[in-house]
Design a protein around this motif. Sequence first.
Motif, PDB file in Angstrom:
ATOM      1  N   TYR A   1      33.334  43.167  38.910  1.00 19.52           N
ATOM      2  CA  TYR A   1      33.654  41.841  38.908  1.00 19.52           C
ATOM      3  C   TYR A   1      34.092  41.242  40.153  1.00 19.52           C
ATOM      4  CZ  TYR A   1      34.658  43.841  34.248  1.00 19.52           C
ATOM      5  OH  TYR A   1      34.532  44.360  33.145  1.00 19.52           O
ATOM      6  N   PHE A   2      33.999  40.068  40.262  1.00 20.53           N
ATOM      7  CA  PHE A   2      34.344  39.228  41.469  1.00 20.53           C
ATOM      8  C   PHE A   2      36.062  39.218  41.594  1.00 20.53           C
ATOM      9  CE2 PHE A   2      30.566  36.804  40.001  1.00 20.53           C
ATOM     10  CZ  PHE A   2      29.364  36.905  41.122  1.00 20.53           C
ATOM     11  N   ILE A   3      36.227  39.656  42.648  1.00 12.48           N
ATOM     12  CA  ILE A   3      37.716  39.609  42.699  1.00 12.48           C
ATOM     13  C   ILE A   3      38.552  38.354  42.459  1.00 12.48           C
ATOM     14  CG2 ILE A   3      39.703  39.712  44.635  1.00 12.48           C
ATOM     15  CD1 ILE A   3      37.835  41.954  45.970  1.00 12.48           C
ATOM     16  N   THR A   4      37.719  37.213  42.689  1.00  9.61           N
ATOM     17  CA  THR A   4      38.502  35.895  42.168  1.00  9.61           C
ATOM     18  C   THR A   4      38.767  35.726  40.810  1.00  9.61           C
ATOM     19  OG1 THR A   4      36.311  34.704  42.318  1.00  9.61           O
ATOM     20  CG2 THR A   4      37.631  34.847  44.443  1.00  9.61           C
ATOM     21  N   ASP A   5      37.830  36.311  40.275  1.00  8.75           N
ATOM     22  CA  ASP A   5      38.078  36.284  38.655  1.00  8.75           C
ATOM     23  C   ASP A   5      39.126  37.220  38.026  1.00  8.75           C
ATOM     24  OD1 ASP A   5      35.837  34.352  38.444  1.00  8.75           O
ATOM     25  OD2 ASP A   5      34.457  35.890  37.800  1.00  8.75           O
ATOM     26  N   LEU A   6      39.163  38.201  38.841  1.00 11.42           N
ATOM     27  CA  LEU A   6      40.411  39.251  38.456  1.00 11.42           C
ATOM     28  C   LEU A   6      41.752  38.691  38.684  1.00 11.42           C
ATOM     29  CD1 LEU A   6      38.653  42.448  39.183  1.00 11.42           C
ATOM     30  CD2 LEU A   6      38.727  41.834  36.978  1.00 11.42           C
ATOM     31  N   ILE A   7      41.966  38.166  39.833  1.00 13.75           N
ATOM     32  CA  ILE A   7      43.377  37.722  40.403  1.00 13.75           C
ATOM     33  C   ILE A   7      43.990  36.656  39.282  1.00 13.75           C
ATOM     34  CG2 ILE A   7      44.766  36.449  42.072  1.00 13.75           C
ATOM     35  CD1 ILE A   7      43.152  38.912  43.167  1.00 13.75           C
ATOM     36  N   GLY A   8      45.025  37.257  39.092  1.00 16.45           N
ATOM     37  CA  GLY A   8      45.651  36.190  37.673  1.00 16.45           C
ATOM     38  C   GLY A   8      45.660  36.800  36.438  1.00 16.45           C
ATOM     39  N   LEU A   9      44.946  37.680  36.343  1.00 13.63           N
ATOM     40  CA  LEU A   9      44.755  38.202  34.945  1.00 13.63           C
ATOM     41  C   LEU A   9      46.144  38.966  34.566  1.00 13.63           C
ATOM     42  CD1 LEU A   9      41.408  39.923  34.552  1.00 13.63           C
ATOM     43  CD2 LEU A   9      41.949  37.870  33.775  1.00 13.63           C
ATOM     44  N   LYS A  10      46.385  39.062  33.541  1.00 12.08           N
ATOM     45  CA  LYS A  10      47.760  39.640  32.823  1.00 12.08           C
ATOM     46  C   LYS A  10      47.206  41.164  32.672  1.00 12.08           C
ATOM     47  CE  LYS A  10      48.155  39.631  28.261  1.00 12.08           C
ATOM     48  NZ  LYS A  10      48.497  38.999  27.139  1.00 12.08           N
ATOM     49  N   VAL A  11      48.066  42.150  33.170  1.00  7.09           N
ATOM     50  CA  VAL A  11      48.159  43.377  33.137  1.00  7.09           C
ATOM     51  C   VAL A  11      48.986  44.232  32.059  1.00  7.09           C
ATOM     52  CG1 VAL A  11      47.968  45.697  34.283  1.00  7.09           C
ATOM     53  CG2 VAL A  11      47.381  43.549  35.454  1.00  7.09           C
ATOM     54  N   VAL A  12      48.257  44.772  31.165  1.00  5.82           N
ATOM     55  CA  VAL A  12      49.194  45.418  29.987  1.00  5.82           C
ATOM     56  C   VAL A  12      48.869  46.989  29.875  1.00  5.82           C
ATOM     57  CG1 VAL A  12      48.921  45.563  27.582  1.00  5.82           C
ATOM     58  CG2 VAL A  12      48.447  43.378  28.765  1.00  5.82           C
ATOM     59  N   ASN A  13      49.793  47.511  29.642  1.00  2.00           N
ATOM     60  CA  ASN A  13      50.293  49.133  29.356  1.00  2.00           C
ATOM     61  C   ASN A  13      49.157  49.393  28.237  1.00  2.00           C
ATOM     62  OD1 ASN A  13      50.883  51.585  28.319  1.00  2.00           O
ATOM     63  ND2 ASN A  13      52.641  51.744  29.675  1.00  2.00           N
ATOM     64  N   ASN A  14      48.262  49.998  28.501  1.00  2.76           N
ATOM     65  CA  ASN A  14      47.106  50.446  27.371  1.00  2.76           C
ATOM     66  C   ASN A  14      47.894  51.345  26.255  1.00  2.76           C
ATOM     67  OD1 ASN A  14      44.528  50.553  26.241  1.00  2.76           O
ATOM     68  ND2 ASN A  14      44.772  53.028  26.434  1.00  2.76           N
ATOM     69  N   GLU A  15      48.909  52.173  26.467  1.00  8.45           N
ATOM     70  CA  GLU A  15      49.545  52.819  25.178  1.00  8.45           C
ATOM     71  C   GLU A  15      50.621  52.053  24.533  1.00  8.45           C
ATOM     72  OE1 GLU A  15      49.015  54.619  28.402  1.00  8.45           O
ATOM     73  OE2 GLU A  15      47.224  55.503  27.514  1.00  8.45           O
TER      74      GLU A  15
END
Length: 162
Positions: free
Chosen positions: A93-107
């Motif tokens: 992925y492009f770094i610029t597309d990843l920055i700002g994404l919500k991060v969730v605990n998979n479990e």
Amino acid sequence: MKSGFLEAGIIVNTHGNRGEVRVQPWADSPGFLTEFEHFYIDEKPVQVLSSRVQKGCVIATLQGVDDIDAAIRMKNKIIKIKKEDVKLEEGRYFITDLIGLKVVNNETGEALGTLSDILSLPSNNVYVIKGAREILVPAVPEFIVETSLEEGFIKIRLIEGL
């Protein structure tokens, strides 16, 4: 909304006296920039007549830049490329597309925060997640379970100590 362009490097100097420019690439490999027929400078397309890698930089001949005076005027200009002209491998992925994404605990499904930065280290990239606390997660398959740009999230596997 994310831009359709990526900043890919900066013109740091001239090269020789025939109008070539020296570009410091902002990519995994300088050779990446030699694959493009057009750069975008000051929001305008500029045809790349030739390009080659030399000592970690890209030496480029650009249409309309045919002497040292014209090349000097290009110094410190940002080189952009069109995202649609780039073919990324599956799972990249492009770094610029990843920055700002919500991060969730998979479990647990718990929201951990937002991806605020990506550290580029010799062994692998590390995601910096800002939430109630800052979490550093290696960007490797053991920790990154799923990335969805369309839905705006990254699911991670936490281990004790993270």
